[in-house]
Scaffold this active site. Sequence first.
Site, PDB file in Angstrom:
ATOM      1  N   ASP A  64       0.877  -1.175   0.000  1.00 56.67           N
ATOM      2  CA  ASP A  64       0.000   0.000   0.000  1.00 56.67           C
ATOM      3  C   ASP A  64       0.915   1.225   0.000  1.00 56.67           C
ATOM      4  O   ASP A  64       1.623   1.477   0.975  1.00 56.67           O
ATOM      5  CB  ASP A  64      -0.882  -0.030   1.260  1.00 56.67           C
ATOM      6  CG  ASP A  64      -1.800   1.178   1.340  1.00 56.67           C
ATOM      7  OD1 ASP A  64      -1.605   2.144   0.571  1.00 56.67           O
ATOM      8  OD2 ASP A  64      -2.700   1.156   2.196  1.00 56.67           O
ATOM      9  N   SER A 144      -2.337  15.308 -13.401  1.00 58.50           N
ATOM     10  CA  SER A 144      -3.635  15.207 -14.088  1.00 58.50           C
ATOM     11  C   SER A 144      -3.964  16.596 -14.616  1.00 58.50           C
ATOM     12  O   SER A 144      -3.389  17.595 -14.152  1.00 58.50           O
ATOM     13  CB  SER A 144      -4.691  14.777 -13.066  1.00 58.50           C
ATOM     14  OG  SER A 144      -5.999  14.942 -13.583  1.00 58.50           O
ATOM     15  N   TYR A 157      -9.958  15.598  -4.982  1.00 60.44           N
ATOM     16  CA  TYR A 157      -9.045  14.888  -5.904  1.00 60.44           C
ATOM     17  C   TYR A 157      -8.095  15.903  -6.539  1.00 60.44           C
ATOM     18  O   TYR A 157      -6.876  15.710  -6.576  1.00 60.44           O
ATOM     19  CB  TYR A 157      -9.861  14.164  -6.980  1.00 60.44           C
ATOM     20  CG  TYR A 157      -9.024  13.527  -8.071  1.00 60.44           C
ATOM     21  CD1 TYR A 157      -8.304  12.363  -7.837  1.00 60.44           C
ATOM     22  CD2 TYR A 157      -8.937  14.098  -9.349  1.00 60.44           C
ATOM     23  CE1 TYR A 157      -7.528  11.781  -8.836  1.00 60.44           C
ATOM     24  CE2 TYR A 157      -8.165  13.523 -10.343  1.00 60.44           C
ATOM     25  CZ  TYR A 157      -7.463  12.359 -10.088  1.00 60.44           C
ATOM     26  OH  TYR A 157      -6.688  11.793 -11.082  1.00 60.44           O
ATOM     27  N   LYS A 161      -3.854  16.472  -6.632  1.00 58.78           N
ATOM     28  CA  LYS A 161      -3.024  16.517  -7.844  1.00 58.78           C
ATOM     29  C   LYS A 161      -2.257  17.846  -7.951  1.00 58.78           C
ATOM     30  O   LYS A 161      -1.128  17.867  -8.450  1.00 58.78           O
ATOM     31  CB  LYS A 161      -3.886  16.248  -9.087  1.00 58.78           C
ATOM     32  CG  LYS A 161      -4.447  14.825  -9.137  1.00 58.78           C
ATOM     33  CD  LYS A 161      -3.331  13.784  -9.179  1.00 58.78           C
ATOM     34  CE  LYS A 161      -3.831  12.358  -9.255  1.00 58.78           C
ATOM     35  NZ  LYS A 161      -2.749  11.364  -9.307  1.00 58.78           N
TER      36      LYS A 161
HETATM   37  N1  LIG Z   1      -7.843   7.562 -15.708  1.00 62.42           N
HETATM   38  C1  LIG Z   1      -7.722   8.884 -15.897  1.00 62.42           C
HETATM   39  O1  LIG Z   1      -8.506   9.501 -16.658  1.00 62.42           O
HETATM   40  C2  LIG Z   1      -6.630   9.662 -15.216  1.00 62.42           C
HETATM   41  C3  LIG Z   1      -6.475  11.015 -15.580  1.00 62.42           C
HETATM   42  C4  LIG Z   1      -5.480  11.777 -14.958  1.00 62.42           C
HETATM   43  C5  LIG Z   1      -4.654  11.190 -14.006  1.00 62.42           C
HETATM   44  N2  LIG Z   1      -4.820   9.871 -13.672  1.00 62.42           N
HETATM   45  C6  LIG Z   1      -3.924   9.328 -12.649  1.00 62.42           C
HETATM   46  O2  LIG Z   1      -3.180   8.250 -13.200  1.00 62.42           O
HETATM   47  C7  LIG Z   1      -2.902   7.283 -12.176  1.00 62.42           C
HETATM   48  C8  LIG Z   1      -3.380   5.909 -12.645  1.00 62.42           C
HETATM   49  O3  LIG Z   1      -4.763   5.970 -12.950  1.00 62.42           O
HETATM   50  P1  LIG Z   1      -5.576   4.758 -13.627  1.00 62.42           P
HETATM   51  O4  LIG Z   1      -6.691   5.384 -14.376  1.00 62.42           O
HETATM   52  O5  LIG Z   1      -4.654   3.827 -14.312  1.00 62.42           O
HETATM   53  O6  LIG Z   1      -6.177   4.059 -12.302  1.00 62.42           O
HETATM   54  P2  LIG Z   1      -6.718   2.582 -12.061  1.00 62.42           P
HETATM   55  O7  LIG Z   1      -7.694   2.689 -10.933  1.00 62.42           O
HETATM   56  O8  LIG Z   1      -7.187   1.951 -13.330  1.00 62.42           O
HETATM   57  O9  LIG Z   1      -5.433   1.779 -11.566  1.00 62.42           O
HETATM   58  C9  LIG Z   1      -4.785   2.137 -10.373  1.00 62.42           C
HETATM   59  C10 LIG Z   1      -3.834   1.028  -9.917  1.00 62.42           C
HETATM   60  O10 LIG Z   1      -3.242   1.489  -8.693  1.00 62.42           O
HETATM   61  C11 LIG Z   1      -3.385   0.495  -7.691  1.00 62.42           C
HETATM   62  N3  LIG Z   1      -3.515   1.157  -6.389  1.00 62.42           N
HETATM   63  C12 LIG Z   1      -4.537   1.925  -5.947  1.00 62.42           C
HETATM   64  N4  LIG Z   1      -4.315   2.326  -4.681  1.00 62.42           N
HETATM   65  C13 LIG Z   1      -3.124   1.794  -4.311  1.00 62.42           C
HETATM   66  C14 LIG Z   1      -2.364   1.849  -3.121  1.00 62.42           C
HETATM   67  N5  LIG Z   1      -2.787   2.499  -2.037  1.00 62.42           N
HETATM   68  N6  LIG Z   1      -1.173   1.194  -3.081  1.00 62.42           N
HETATM   69  C15 LIG Z   1      -0.732   0.496  -4.168  1.00 62.42           C
HETATM   70  N7  LIG Z   1      -1.426   0.409  -5.320  1.00 62.42           N
HETATM   71  C16 LIG Z   1      -2.606   1.050  -5.395  1.00 62.42           C
HETATM   72  C17 LIG Z   1      -4.628  -0.285  -8.072  1.00 62.42           C
HETATM   73  O11 LIG Z   1      -4.621  -1.614  -7.507  1.00 62.42           O
HETATM   74  C18 LIG Z   1      -4.553  -0.281  -9.609  1.00 62.42           C
HETATM   75  O12 LIG Z   1      -3.794  -1.373 -10.086  1.00 62.42           O
HETATM   76  C19 LIG Z   1      -3.609   7.795 -10.917  1.00 62.42           C
HETATM   77  O13 LIG Z   1      -2.692   8.497 -10.109  1.00 62.42           O
HETATM   78  C20 LIG Z   1      -4.661   8.748 -11.473  1.00 62.42           C
HETATM   79  O14 LIG Z   1      -5.047   9.731 -10.525  1.00 62.42           O
HETATM   80  C21 LIG Z   1      -5.790   9.097 -14.262  1.00 62.42           C
END
Ligand SMILES: NC(=O)c1ccc[n+]([C@@H]2O[C@H](COP(=O)([O-])OP(=O)(O)OC[C@H]3O[C@@H](n4cnc5c(N)ncnc54)[C@H](O)[C@@H]3O)[C@@H](O)[C@H]2O)c1
Length: 261
Positions: A64, A144, A157, A161
Amino acid sequence: MSGVLTGKVAIITGAGQGIGEAIALRLAQDGASIGIIDLDTSKAESVADKIRAFGVGARTATCDVSDRDQLHAAVAEIETALGGFDIMINNAGIAQVLPLLEVRSDDLERITRINIGGVLWGIQAAAASFIERGIRGKIINACSIAAFLGQPVFGVYSSTKFAVRALTQAAAQEYAQYGITVNGYSPGTVGTDMWDEIDRILADRSGVAVGESFRNQAHAAALGRPSTPDDVAGLVAFLAGPDSDYMTGQSPLVDGGMLFN
Ligand SMILES: NC(=O)c1ccc[n+]([C@@H]2O[C@H](COP(=O)([O-])OP(=O)(O)OC[C@H]3O[C@@H](n4cnc5c(N)ncnc54)[C@H](O)[C@@H]3O)[C@@H](O)[C@H]2O)c1
């Protein structure tokens, strides 16, 4: 596989799926061995199997990221197993869809610990190791479009960021003297499980059809389509490689043209 990152090792948090998985696969294709850190062991193992198919090393650690001791231990475990590391990608994060009036202490604490704490502990673990080993390493953090613009129901959120972008700027200046660079990447609307969940919550709250919020948000991009995780991985590959050596403290947008700065 040989490429621009051959001989390098990259550690990526949250690489069990989504953007983190796409980054892991892209950097492996570019020749790097990959350390995968995730809460979900079976997803991490399945990404590791895909990575080994490229002929590079892969190692997983379950942890975590919000727990400083766990994350430092996971990084140390992968460092030992893969013989060091050169690139740290602090990608793990969670979303939250809540109007400000509905936010409670538990909500605030959880997202702060994961999105800000997880990145800070990852920066620390990488910087301490790079400095000790004299590595001119690269640290790359998940920002983001929400790191540039606060929006309704995404206020907390967004504040996490903004904080990641601030940590990126501060760390870049603290570690420049060691030749370590620190940058971020700022995606827009990416088709992952995270957005599926956001879309479901927005549908519940506002009565719009499932899928509509994602489509509307995606079409707000000048390029007229949502982002794939691979779109983001392309930018991260640039930030992880030698072509970005003269860049530090930046968190470029990769949003198909949603924000302009
Ligand atoms: N999806 C979007 O549109 C988007 C846009 C901008 C930024 N982001 C950022 O990109 C990153 C990845 O996003 P995503 O869409 O791939 O998310 P996702 O939810 O699809 O995947 C997140 C991964 O992180 C792991 N995770 C979550 N909490 C955790 C913790 N406490 N410890 C260890 N692992 C943990 C989960 O098990 C999962 O495998 C994030 O930081 C998110 O804020 C995403």
